[in-house]
Design a protein around this motif. Structure first.
Motif, PDB file in Angstrom:
ATOM      1  N   THR A 187      52.884  45.857  47.895  1.00  0.00           N
ATOM      2  CA  THR A 187      52.046  45.487  46.756  1.00  0.00           C
ATOM      3  C   THR A 187      51.414  44.219  46.965  1.00  0.00           C
ATOM      4  OG1 THR A 187      53.688  46.685  45.274  1.00  0.00           O
ATOM      5  CG2 THR A 187      52.257  44.989  44.135  1.00  0.00           C
ATOM      6  N   LEU A 188      50.185  44.096  46.508  1.00  0.00           N
ATOM      7  CA  LEU A 188      49.509  42.795  46.616  1.00  0.00           C
ATOM      8  C   LEU A 188      49.798  42.000  45.380  1.00  0.00           C
ATOM      9  CD1 LEU A 188      47.444  41.106  48.315  1.00  0.00           C
ATOM     10  CD2 LEU A 188      45.422  42.199  46.789  1.00  0.00           C
ATOM     11  N   VAL A 189      50.488  40.791  45.683  1.00  0.00           N
ATOM     12  CA  VAL A 189      50.762  39.918  44.483  1.00  0.00           C
ATOM     13  C   VAL A 189      50.146  38.530  44.410  1.00  0.00           C
ATOM     14  CG1 VAL A 189      53.232  41.187  44.493  1.00  0.00           C
ATOM     15  CG2 VAL A 189      52.700  38.815  45.872  1.00  0.00           C
ATOM     16  N   GLN A 204      42.873  37.610  57.271  1.00  0.00           N
ATOM     17  CA  GLN A 204      43.826  37.949  56.310  1.00  0.00           C
ATOM     18  C   GLN A 204      43.112  39.068  55.301  1.00  0.00           C
ATOM     19  OE1 GLN A 204      45.156  34.244  54.805  1.00  0.00           O
ATOM     20  NE2 GLN A 204      46.738  34.097  56.841  1.00  0.00           N
ATOM     21  N   ARG A 205      41.870  38.884  54.837  1.00  0.00           N
ATOM     22  CA  ARG A 205      41.348  39.588  53.857  1.00  0.00           C
ATOM     23  C   ARG A 205      41.153  41.068  54.551  1.00  0.00           C
ATOM     24  NH1 ARG A 205      36.488  35.542  52.048  1.00  0.00           N
ATOM     25  NH2 ARG A 205      37.924  33.997  51.477  1.00  0.00           N
ATOM     26  N   ASP A 206      40.633  41.106  55.840  1.00  0.00           N
ATOM     27  CA  ASP A 206      40.446  42.335  56.425  1.00  0.00           C
ATOM     28  C   ASP A 206      41.655  43.118  56.699  1.00  0.00           C
ATOM     29  OD1 ASP A 206      37.737  41.860  56.773  1.00  0.00           O
ATOM     30  OD2 ASP A 206      37.941  40.951  58.664  1.00  0.00           O
ATOM     31  N   THR A 207      42.887  42.514  56.857  1.00  0.00           N
ATOM     32  CA  THR A 207      44.117  42.880  57.169  1.00  0.00           C
ATOM     33  C   THR A 207      44.683  43.564  55.881  1.00  0.00           C
ATOM     34  OG1 THR A 207      44.635  41.384  58.610  1.00  0.00           O
ATOM     35  CG2 THR A 207      46.462  42.514  57.802  1.00  0.00           C
ATOM     36  N   VAL A 208      44.486  42.846  54.467  1.00  0.00           N
ATOM     37  CA  VAL A 208      44.804  43.541  53.363  1.00  0.00           C
ATOM     38  C   VAL A 208      43.951  44.649  53.166  1.00  0.00           C
ATOM     39  CG1 VAL A 208      45.002  42.949  50.700  1.00  0.00           C
ATOM     40  CG2 VAL A 208      45.549  41.370  52.385  1.00  0.00           C
ATOM     41  N   ARG A 209      42.676  44.784  53.321  1.00  0.00           N
ATOM     42  CA  ARG A 209      42.058  46.085  53.001  1.00  0.00           C
ATOM     43  C   ARG A 209      42.122  47.136  54.057  1.00  0.00           C
ATOM     44  NH1 ARG A 209      40.552  43.768  48.692  1.00  0.00           N
ATOM     45  NH2 ARG A 209      38.869  42.615  48.580  1.00  0.00           N
ATOM     46  N   THR A 210      42.594  46.812  55.292  1.00  0.00           N
ATOM     47  CA  THR A 210      43.087  47.486  56.343  1.00  0.00           C
ATOM     48  C   THR A 210      44.445  48.595  55.605  1.00  0.00           C
ATOM     49  OG1 THR A 210      42.228  46.716  58.169  1.00  0.00           O
ATOM     50  CG2 THR A 210      43.691  48.048  58.605  1.00  0.00           C
ATOM     51  N   GLY A 265      44.643  49.009  52.625  1.00  0.00           N
ATOM     52  CA  GLY A 265      44.224  49.843  51.472  1.00  0.00           C
ATOM     53  C   GLY A 265      44.612  49.250  50.158  1.00  0.00           C
ATOM     54  N   LEU A 266      44.735  47.767  50.075  1.00  0.00           N
ATOM     55  CA  LEU A 266      44.799  47.152  48.994  1.00  0.00           C
ATOM     56  C   LEU A 266      43.468  46.472  48.504  1.00  0.00           C
ATOM     57  CD1 LEU A 266      48.180  45.409  49.805  1.00  0.00           C
ATOM     58  CD2 LEU A 266      48.008  47.225  48.445  1.00  0.00           C
ATOM     59  N   HIS A 267      43.091  46.362  47.286  1.00  0.00           N
ATOM     60  CA  HIS A 267      41.884  46.127  46.666  1.00  0.00           C
ATOM     61  C   HIS A 267      42.005  45.074  45.535  1.00  0.00           C
ATOM     62  CE1 HIS A 267      39.559  48.770  49.306  1.00  0.00           C
ATOM     63  NE2 HIS A 267      40.676  49.715  49.085  1.00  0.00           N
ATOM     64  N   ARG A 268      43.238  45.066  44.964  1.00  0.00           N
ATOM     65  CA  ARG A 268      43.212  44.101  43.822  1.00  0.00           C
ATOM     66  C   ARG A 268      44.719  43.819  43.685  1.00  0.00           C
ATOM     67  NH1 ARG A 268      41.776  48.857  41.627  1.00  0.00           N
ATOM     68  NH2 ARG A 268      39.490  48.031  41.311  1.00  0.00           N
ATOM     69  N   ILE A 269      44.945  42.708  42.880  1.00  0.00           N
ATOM     70  CA  ILE A 269      46.349  42.103  42.497  1.00  0.00           C
ATOM     71  C   ILE A 269      46.873  43.081  41.795  1.00  0.00           C
ATOM     72  CG2 ILE A 269      47.640  40.247  41.503  1.00  0.00           C
ATOM     73  CD1 ILE A 269      45.202  38.251  42.113  1.00  0.00           C
ATOM     74  N   GLY A 270      48.038  43.312  42.179  1.00  0.00           N
ATOM     75  CA  GLY A 270      48.987  44.441  41.499  1.00  0.00           C
ATOM     76  C   GLY A 270      48.796  45.846  42.118  1.00  0.00           C
ATOM     77  N   ASN A 329      51.859  49.241  61.090  1.00  0.00           N
ATOM     78  CA  ASN A 329      52.072  48.764  59.835  1.00  0.00           C
ATOM     79  C   ASN A 329      52.824  47.504  59.373  1.00  0.00           C
ATOM     80  OD1 ASN A 329      50.127  50.539  58.740  1.00  0.00           O
ATOM     81  ND2 ASN A 329      51.845  52.184  58.576  1.00  0.00           N
ATOM     82  N   ARG A 330      54.297  47.429  60.154  1.00  0.00           N
ATOM     83  CA  ARG A 330      54.990  46.423  60.290  1.00  0.00           C
ATOM     84  C   ARG A 330      54.174  45.155  60.534  1.00  0.00           C
ATOM     85  NH1 ARG A 330      60.338  46.312  57.902  1.00  0.00           N
ATOM     86  NH2 ARG A 330      61.002  48.306  57.733  1.00  0.00           N
ATOM     87  N   GLY A 331      53.479  45.273  61.689  1.00  0.00           N
ATOM     88  CA  GLY A 331      52.565  44.154  62.088  1.00  0.00           C
ATOM     89  C   GLY A 331      51.658  43.363  61.144  1.00  0.00           C
ATOM     90  N   LEU A 332      50.893  44.640  60.523  1.00  0.00           N
ATOM     91  CA  LEU A 332      49.817  44.218  59.671  1.00  0.00           C
ATOM     92  C   LEU A 332      50.590  43.671  58.222  1.00  0.00           C
ATOM     93  CD1 LEU A 332      47.767  47.528  59.360  1.00  0.00           C
ATOM     94  CD2 LEU A 332      47.038  45.154  60.088  1.00  0.00           C
ATOM     95  N   VAL A 333      51.778  44.109  57.828  1.00  0.00           N
ATOM     96  CA  VAL A 333      52.331  43.423  56.614  1.00  0.00           C
ATOM     97  C   VAL A 333      53.112  41.795  57.246  1.00  0.00           C
ATOM     98  CG1 VAL A 333      54.500  43.559  55.461  1.00  0.00           C
ATOM     99  CG2 VAL A 333      53.151  45.454  55.501  1.00  0.00           C
ATOM    100  N   HIS A 334      53.501  41.760  58.382  1.00  0.00           N
ATOM    101  CA  HIS A 334      53.834  40.627  58.815  1.00  0.00           C
ATOM    102  C   HIS A 334      52.800  39.430  58.707  1.00  0.00           C
ATOM    103  CE1 HIS A 334      56.464  37.744  60.873  1.00  0.00           C
ATOM    104  NE2 HIS A 334      55.264  37.463  61.722  1.00  0.00           N
TER     105      HIS A 334
END
Length: 60
Positions: A7-9, A19-25, A27-32, A43-48
């Motif tokens: 979840t993007l918080v 970091q923006r590109d990682t969040v888009r990768t 699949g997150l686009h907006r807060i919540g 996926n663990r690496g992207l989250v880290h």
């Protein structure tokens, strides 16, 4: 195999472009926004990389 509920918080306004590109990768686009991804090393690496912007839960 377990899954990760991500979840993007935090917003992306002052974040670095990488970091923006990682969040888009993820699949997150907006807060919540929430996505469910496989629990894999990739996926663990992207989250880290954006751990200060997201929360993560393990789900079955």
């Amino acid at each position: 195999m377990a899954n990760l509920k991500i979840t993007l918080v935090r917003g992306l306004v002052n974040s670095k472009p990488v970091q923006r590109d990682t969040v888009r990768t993820l699949g997150l686009h907006r807060i919540g926004a929430t996505v469910v991804r496989d629990d894999s090393p990739a996926n663990r690496g992207l989250v880290h990389a954006v751990r200060h912007l997201v929360t993560v839960e393990e789900v079955d």
